[in-house]
Design an enzyme around this catalytic site. Structure first.
Site, PDB file in Angstrom:
ATOM      1  N   GLY A 161      38.377  40.712  83.869  1.00  0.00           N
ATOM      2  CA  GLY A 161      39.344  41.782  83.464  1.00  0.00           C
ATOM      3  C   GLY A 161      39.089  41.981  81.903  1.00  0.00           C
ATOM      4  O   GLY A 161      37.819  41.976  81.291  1.00  0.00           O
ATOM      5  N   SER A 162      40.067  42.297  81.067  1.00  0.00           N
ATOM      6  CA  SER A 162      39.818  42.694  79.636  1.00  0.00           C
ATOM      7  C   SER A 162      39.748  41.481  78.546  1.00  0.00           C
ATOM      8  O   SER A 162      40.363  40.534  78.845  1.00  0.00           O
ATOM      9  CB  SER A 162      40.745  43.753  79.345  1.00  0.00           C
ATOM     10  OG  SER A 162      42.200  43.038  79.271  1.00  0.00           O
ATOM     11  N   THR A 216      43.080  40.275  77.569  1.00  0.00           N
ATOM     12  CA  THR A 216      44.050  39.409  78.701  1.00  0.00           C
ATOM     13  C   THR A 216      43.248  38.116  78.567  1.00  0.00           C
ATOM     14  O   THR A 216      43.992  36.881  78.942  1.00  0.00           O
ATOM     15  CB  THR A 216      44.100  39.994  79.916  1.00  0.00           C
ATOM     16  OG1 THR A 216      44.628  41.271  79.807  1.00  0.00           O
ATOM     17  CG2 THR A 216      44.639  39.193  80.988  1.00  0.00           C
ATOM     18  N   ALA A 217      42.012  38.251  78.391  1.00  0.00           N
ATOM     19  CA  ALA A 217      41.113  36.808  78.595  1.00  0.00           C
ATOM     20  C   ALA A 217      41.737  35.906  77.317  1.00  0.00           C
ATOM     21  O   ALA A 217      41.710  34.700  77.650  1.00  0.00           O
ATOM     22  CB  ALA A 217      39.598  37.027  78.268  1.00  0.00           C
ATOM     23  N   GLU A 238      34.874  36.988  83.231  1.00  0.00           N
ATOM     24  CA  GLU A 238      33.844  37.987  83.095  1.00  0.00           C
ATOM     25  C   GLU A 238      34.621  39.079  82.634  1.00  0.00           C
ATOM     26  O   GLU A 238      35.643  39.550  83.194  1.00  0.00           O
ATOM     27  CB  GLU A 238      33.424  38.282  84.395  1.00  0.00           C
ATOM     28  CG  GLU A 238      32.714  36.983  84.973  1.00  0.00           C
ATOM     29  CD  GLU A 238      32.658  37.053  86.457  1.00  0.00           C
ATOM     30  OE1 GLU A 238      32.586  38.227  87.179  1.00  0.00           O
ATOM     31  OE2 GLU A 238      32.096  35.908  87.129  1.00  0.00           O
ATOM     32  N   CYS A 284      31.764  47.712  84.842  1.00  0.00           N
ATOM     33  CA  CYS A 284      31.635  46.868  83.776  1.00  0.00           C
ATOM     34  C   CYS A 284      30.026  46.708  83.610  1.00  0.00           C
ATOM     35  O   CYS A 284      29.771  46.741  82.259  1.00  0.00           O
ATOM     36  CB  CYS A 284      32.527  45.452  83.875  1.00  0.00           C
ATOM     37  SG  CYS A 284      32.065  44.590  85.378  1.00  0.00           S
TER      38      CYS A 284
HETATM   39  P1  ADP Z   1      42.293  45.794  83.053  1.00  0.00           P
HETATM   40  O1  ADP Z   1      42.196  46.276  81.657  1.00  0.00           O
HETATM   41  O2  ADP Z   1      40.849  45.810  83.584  1.00  0.00           O
HETATM   42  O3  ADP Z   1      43.348  46.225  83.862  1.00  0.00           O
HETATM   43  P2  ADP Z   1      43.559  43.169  82.615  1.00  0.00           P
HETATM   44  O4  ADP Z   1      42.844  42.244  81.814  1.00  0.00           O
HETATM   45  O5  ADP Z   1      44.621  43.941  82.023  1.00  0.00           O
HETATM   46  O6  ADP Z   1      42.160  44.236  82.919  1.00  0.00           O
HETATM   47  O7  ADP Z   1      44.028  42.869  84.023  1.00  0.00           O
HETATM   48  C1  ADP Z   1      43.094  42.003  84.743  1.00  0.00           C
HETATM   49  C2  ADP Z   1      43.968  41.235  85.724  1.00  0.00           C
HETATM   50  O8  ADP Z   1      44.505  40.342  84.808  1.00  0.00           O
HETATM   51  C3  ADP Z   1      44.971  41.806  86.640  1.00  0.00           C
HETATM   52  O9  ADP Z   1      45.243  41.032  87.814  1.00  0.00           O
HETATM   53  C4  ADP Z   1      46.206  41.473  85.563  1.00  0.00           C
HETATM   54  O10 ADP Z   1      47.392  41.704  86.453  1.00  0.00           O
HETATM   55  C5  ADP Z   1      46.103  40.184  85.123  1.00  0.00           C
HETATM   56  N1  ADP Z   1      46.739  39.812  83.746  1.00  0.00           N
HETATM   57  C6  ADP Z   1      47.227  40.727  82.829  1.00  0.00           C
HETATM   58  N2  ADP Z   1      47.738  40.012  81.870  1.00  0.00           N
HETATM   59  C7  ADP Z   1      47.886  38.807  82.159  1.00  0.00           C
HETATM   60  C8  ADP Z   1      48.306  37.555  81.779  1.00  0.00           C
HETATM   61  N3  ADP Z   1      48.976  37.483  80.525  1.00  0.00           N
HETATM   62  N4  ADP Z   1      48.153  36.446  82.372  1.00  0.00           N
HETATM   63  C9  ADP Z   1      47.556  36.528  83.725  1.00  0.00           C
HETATM   64  N5  ADP Z   1      47.214  37.414  84.187  1.00  0.00           N
HETATM   65  C10 ADP Z   1      47.170  38.711  83.542  1.00  0.00           C
END
Ligand code: ADP
Length: 487
Positions: free
Chosen positions: A235-236, A239-240, A257, A290
């Site tokens: 993901g982003s 969030t990572a 990733e 990505c």
């Molecule tokens: P994108 O910008 O590609 O949507 P995100 O990082 O926002 O990427 O989301 C990728 C995944 O991470 C999704 O399944 C989202 O629900 C999950 N996610 C977002 N915030 C959190 C968090 N604080 N803890 C765990 N998972 C999360």
């Protein structure tokens, strides 16, 4: 609770979570809509809470002693069976994902869903063939054992959701870990479809759980549960950081990733037609990839010819319904996402970057964005430095190999790179110098599932794929065996 499902175009899709071998509903739901026609609500999906997370982790904890003691052959049989079921149901999974995230149907049927099946099939072979490392030293035999680690939480993004989720789930299950998968809330349906095949594949209850809902509550509760022993995320970077913090609190290994801003480097000695075609191909999936090579770096001497070819190939793109075989560029996933892409381009325009083509929403009120090429005022422009995740490429020229490498390595990302050249020596030199997890030379997106995969810098930490994912999912142990006679 009763097994609830929705019919979408004649395909039944479970709307609940899958926990401990059973479909489970939630009081709250969230809507998923089709990007191709935003007023088309496809389903109300169960919205998991902290309690759902707790229930799923408990199921995975309870199943761990069972699943981790399955023989490698028995685990492999379940994985193969799941792969077969995915292949048998490929058309339905592809249709559901196409409607949910507007990924091209043809590409899902031919490429992505078969690849998802291959993720399981491949890991069934990898674990059977995996050799224990062993060597003698100092009068002892060192044997390295991979011990299953425990429940693994896998959090995945909305792009190519089925392929990406299965790519991460397969090694976790193959390793003997139990799994809780949380797909993204913008494209939950193909994972929902997968819940139908898990029992039939022969997995014991609780070995493989899927929960639906949002990151901020459900996702956060999963990754911070102290019973979880591995966290694998795509993901982003934003969030990572949060998930990495939770993993650090529990001292749990974590892979991430993340995004990319890959260079596509065109040297004047290359097959220019092939390079231009591949550059225009970066608009496929409307740039929601990505790994895409979104920064075109073109050697000055061939810039004019390259641009002519690039425009000709880009003109061939067709924006339309993703079920239509003629369509090459899909709608973007969500109104909020197209807004973000459009805002990037507007800021670039306002700051004096040159919009060479595109730069606008295709039809107002709809989610297609025109293939866009931008010549930045400077390499520091936001449009060059940040991931956009839409059909927006930048183009810059360079004179020398050194300049190309410097530009290629000038962002905070390092996921992928693409080089077009006919010189083997140059390919080797530049390929080594580009700082990213993968560099494609005269090709793109071909990837062996046994190769390591991951990013550098803000593109992530850790490597998955092949044995690398098995190492991540295991607690490695050394058995040190005295080789002499015990006196
Ligand atoms: P994108 O910008 O590609 O949507 P995100 O990082 O926002 O990427 O989301 C990728 C995944 O991470 C999704 O399944 C989202 O629900 C999950 N996610 C977002 N915030 C959190 C968090 N604080 N803890 C765990 N998972 C999360």
């Amino acid at each position: 609770m009763a097994h609830e499902y929705v019919e979408i175009e004649g395909i039944s899709v479970p709307t609940g979570h899958f926990i401990g071998g059973e479909h489970v509903s939630s009081v709250e739901t969230f809507e998923t809509r089709s990007p191709m026609q935003w007023d088309w609500k496809l389903a109300d999906i169960a919205r998991g809470t902290k309690e759902t997370a707790n229930q799923a982790v408990t199921a995975a904890v309870d199943a761990f002693p069972v699943w981790s003691r399955y023989t490698v052959q028995d685990r492999a049989t379940c994985l193969q069976h799941l792969a077969d079921l995915i292949d048998e149901n490929k058309d339905d999974i592809a249709t559901v994902e196409c409607l949910d995230m507007a990924m091209l149907l043809e590409s899902l049927k031919l490429r992505l869903i078969p690849r998802a099946a291959l993720n399981f099939r491949n890991y069934s072979n990898i674990i059977i063939e995996a050799e224990e490392r062993a060597w003698s030293s100092k009068g002892t035999l060192n044997r390295i054992i991979r011990m299953p680690a425990g429940p693994a939480v896998i959090i995945t993004p909305w792009n190519a959701p089925f392929m990406l989720s299965t790519w991460k789930v397969a090694p976790a299950l193959a390793s003997g870990n139990t799994v809780i998968l949380k797909p993204a809330e913008w494209s939950p349906l193909s994972a929902a479809k997968l819940t139908e095949f898990i029992n039939e594949a022969g997995f014991p209850s609780g070995a493989f759980n899927i929960v639906q809902g949002f990151g901020s509550d459900l996702g956060a509760a999963l990754v911070s549960d102290q019973r979880v022993k591995r966290v694998s995320f795509t993901g982003s970077p934003k969030t990572a950081r949060k998930i990495g913090h939770a993993a650090a609190q529990n001292i749990v290994p974590f892979t991430a990733e993340l995004g990319g801003k890959g260079p596509l480097i065109v040297f004047e000695d290359c097959d220019l037609d092939a390079a231009a075609k591949k550059a225009a191909g970066q608009f496929d999936d409307s740039g929601q990839v990505c790994l895409a090579g979104t920064r075109l770096l073109v050697q000055t001497g061939v810039m004019g010819d390259f641009l002519k070819l690039f425009h000709a190939y880009t003109d061939q793109h067709v924006m339309g319904d993703s079920r239509d075989a003629a369509t090459t560029m899909a709608a973007l996933i969500h109104p909020l996402h197209i807004e973000k892409v459009a805002a990037f381009v507007e800021r670039a325009r306002a700051k004096g970057d040159k919009i060479i083509r595109g730069g606008k929403i295709h039809k107002e009120g709809m989610l297609w964005y025109e293939p866009t090429l931008i010549q930045p005022k400077s390499n520091n422009s936001e449009i060059v430095q940040n991931e956009i995740f839409g059909p927006v490429l930048t183009i810059q020229d360079f004179e020398t190999e050194e300049e190309a490498i410097a530009l290629a390595n000038s962002t905070k990302y390092g996921l992928s790179g693409i080089i077009y050249t006919s010189s083997a020596e140059r390919a080797e030199r530049v390929g080594r110098a580009v700082r990213s997890g993968i560099v494609w030379i005269n090709c793109f997106l071909i990837r062996d599932l046994s190769a390591p995969f991951g990013g550098i810098g803000e593109s992530g930490i850790g490597r998955e794929g092949g044995d690398y994912a098995l190492d991540f999912h295991a607690d490695l142990k050394t058995l040190q065996i005295y080789e002499g006679s015990v006196t």
